[in-house]
Scaffold this motif. Structure first.
Motif, PDB file in Angstrom:
ATOM      1  N   ARG A  99       0.822  -1.207   0.000  1.00 37.57           N
ATOM      2  CA  ARG A  99       0.000   0.000   0.000  1.00 37.57           C
ATOM      3  C   ARG A  99       0.860   1.264   0.000  1.00 37.57           C
ATOM      4  NH1 ARG A  99       0.539  -1.950   5.053  1.00 37.57           N
ATOM      5  NH2 ARG A  99       0.928  -0.476   6.772  1.00 37.57           N
ATOM      6  N   GLU A 199     -16.928   1.639   2.035  1.00 44.99           N
ATOM      7  CA  GLU A 199     -15.888   0.643   2.237  1.00 44.99           C
ATOM      8  C   GLU A 199     -16.434  -0.742   2.586  1.00 44.99           C
ATOM      9  OE1 GLU A 199     -12.849   1.084   1.480  1.00 44.99           O
ATOM     10  OE2 GLU A 199     -13.202   3.182   0.980  1.00 44.99           O
ATOM     11  N   SER A 202     -15.309  -3.561   0.318  1.00 45.99           N
ATOM     12  CA  SER A 202     -13.933  -3.995   0.556  1.00 45.99           C
ATOM     13  C   SER A 202     -13.865  -4.949   1.746  1.00 45.99           C
ATOM     14  CB  SER A 202     -13.030  -2.786   0.816  1.00 45.99           C
ATOM     15  OG  SER A 202     -12.966  -1.950  -0.324  1.00 45.99           O
ATOM     16  N   LEU A 233      -9.473  -6.380  -5.053  1.00 51.07           N
ATOM     17  CA  LEU A 233      -9.510  -4.919  -4.994  1.00 51.07           C
ATOM     18  C   LEU A 233      -9.169  -4.307  -6.357  1.00 51.07           C
ATOM     19  CD1 LEU A 233      -7.845  -4.059  -1.550  1.00 51.07           C
ATOM     20  CD2 LEU A 233     -10.261  -3.872  -2.176  1.00 51.07           C
ATOM     21  N   LEU A 234      -8.198  -4.888  -7.048  1.00 50.77           N
ATOM     22  CA  LEU A 234      -7.857  -4.390  -8.379  1.00 50.77           C
ATOM     23  C   LEU A 234      -9.022  -4.583  -9.346  1.00 50.77           C
ATOM     24  CD1 LEU A 234      -4.162  -5.649  -8.696  1.00 50.77           C
ATOM     25  CD2 LEU A 234      -4.943  -3.301  -8.369  1.00 50.77           C
ATOM     26  N   ARG A 236     -12.195  -4.718  -8.488  1.00 53.62           N
ATOM     27  CA  ARG A 236     -13.237  -3.758  -8.104  1.00 53.62           C
ATOM     28  C   ARG A 236     -12.923  -2.372  -8.645  1.00 53.62           C
ATOM     29  NH1 ARG A 236     -14.190  -1.089  -2.196  1.00 53.62           N
ATOM     30  NH2 ARG A 236     -16.019   0.153  -2.762  1.00 53.62           N
ATOM     31  N   HIS A 237     -11.652  -1.986  -8.561  1.00 54.48           N
ATOM     32  CA  HIS A 237     -11.248  -0.677  -9.074  1.00 54.48           C
ATOM     33  C   HIS A 237     -11.459  -0.597 -10.583  1.00 54.48           C
ATOM     34  CE1 HIS A 237      -8.979   3.016  -9.598  1.00 54.48           C
ATOM     35  NE2 HIS A 237      -8.254   2.417 -10.526  1.00 54.48           N
ATOM     36  N   ALA A 240     -15.176  -0.232 -11.291  1.00 54.55           N
ATOM     37  CA  ALA A 240     -15.659   1.105 -10.950  1.00 54.55           C
ATOM     38  C   ALA A 240     -15.225   2.129 -11.999  1.00 54.55           C
ATOM     39  CB  ALA A 240     -15.141   1.505  -9.569  1.00 54.55           C
ATOM     40  N   ALA A 241     -13.985   2.011 -12.479  1.00 57.39           N
ATOM     41  CA  ALA A 241     -13.500   2.929 -13.505  1.00 57.39           C
ATOM     42  C   ALA A 241     -14.262   2.740 -14.810  1.00 57.39           C
ATOM     43  CB  ALA A 241     -12.004   2.713 -13.734  1.00 57.39           C
TER      44      ALA A 241
END
Length: 251
Positions: A99, A199, A202, A233-234, A236-237, A240-241
């Motif tokens: 992170r 959150e 997540s 998480l990647l 999900r990102h 979302a993008a």
């Protein structure tokens, strides 16, 4: 008969003199006080854990100087005590501290011009230092203030570890349940995440990662869960993008 009333122009406020280097350093140390309230007790827990794990006392300050990362150091104590393979230790270090790569995007490293000072700023870019710096107005940030705050935070951590070693040496018997300190830390962070609805996905992904890891690879569940969680998480990102881009195109 109308009389002209002379208008008095207000005198411009005197420009505020820039803070001296000493004032900036003092401000940086003052900034670290709030973070120190959490760092120092965790350092004590690290020192106690080192002794209770049967490891030499000097390992506490050695870890605090070589791997300045609280959660990772608490993990490493258990891994060193159980002689964990080096490959597993390397994967843990990579996943737990990955992170910090994202911290560098908004951490004001550009303020630090000296190469050695900049190297230390990168090394001491812990969660608490990032959070404290993010709360400061951009106009009040400076290299002396930033470095003073980071040095103070590491002083709390190293000092707490030495205090923990001293307390552990004086105790007649080990404190049971102290190894739960790291778990309690992450539990608190998880509860904070639950307070924000944004959150919650997540948190659910983290729970799913742990469940799958316990079923698929119970022997190395932690490593599998961390890797799965990063991948989710990647994903999900990316979703979302993609959704944001689609909404912008439709608008």
């Amino acid at each position: 008969m109308q009389h002209d009333v002379p208008t008095q122009l207000a005198a411009p406020a005197p420009a505020r003199a820039p803070a001296t280097r000493r004032q900036q350093i003092t401000a940086g140390v003052r900034d670290s006080f709030s973070a120190g309230l959490g760092i120092f007790p965790l350092g004590i827990a690290l020192g106690l854990l080192v002794l209770q794990a049967g490891l030499p006392w000097w390992l506490a300050p050695a870890l605090s100087m070589s791997a300045f990362a609280g959660s990772l150091e608490l993990l490493l104590v258990g891994m060193l005590a159980t002689v964990t393979p080096l490959a597993a230790v390397a994967v843990t270090v990579l996943v737990v501290n990955f992170r910090h790569v994202f911290y560098a995007f908004s951490f004001p490293l550009h303020l630090v011009k000296n190469p050695l000072a900049k190297a230390y700023a990168v090394y001491a870019m812990i969660d608490e230092a990032y959070a404290v710096n993010a709360s400061l107005p951009a106009a009040e940030r400076s290299a002396p203030r930033l470095l003073a705050m980071q040095i103070a935070c590491q002083t709390y951590w190293v000092g707490g570890g030495l205090v923990g070693v001293a307390i552990g040496s004086a105790l007649p018997a080990p404190i049971k349940g102290l190894e739960f300190a790291l778990c309690a830390l992450f539990t608190t962070l998880t509860l904070d995440a639950f307070r924000s609805r944004r959150e919650i996905p997540s948190v659910l992904l983290a729970g799913a990662s742990v469940a799958f890891a316990l079923v698929l690879t119970p022997g190395v569940a932690m490593f599998t869960a961390l890797l799965l969680f990063v991948g989710l998480l990647l994903a999900r990102h990316a979703l979302a993008a993609r959704r944001s881009a689609q909404e912008a195109a439709d608008a």
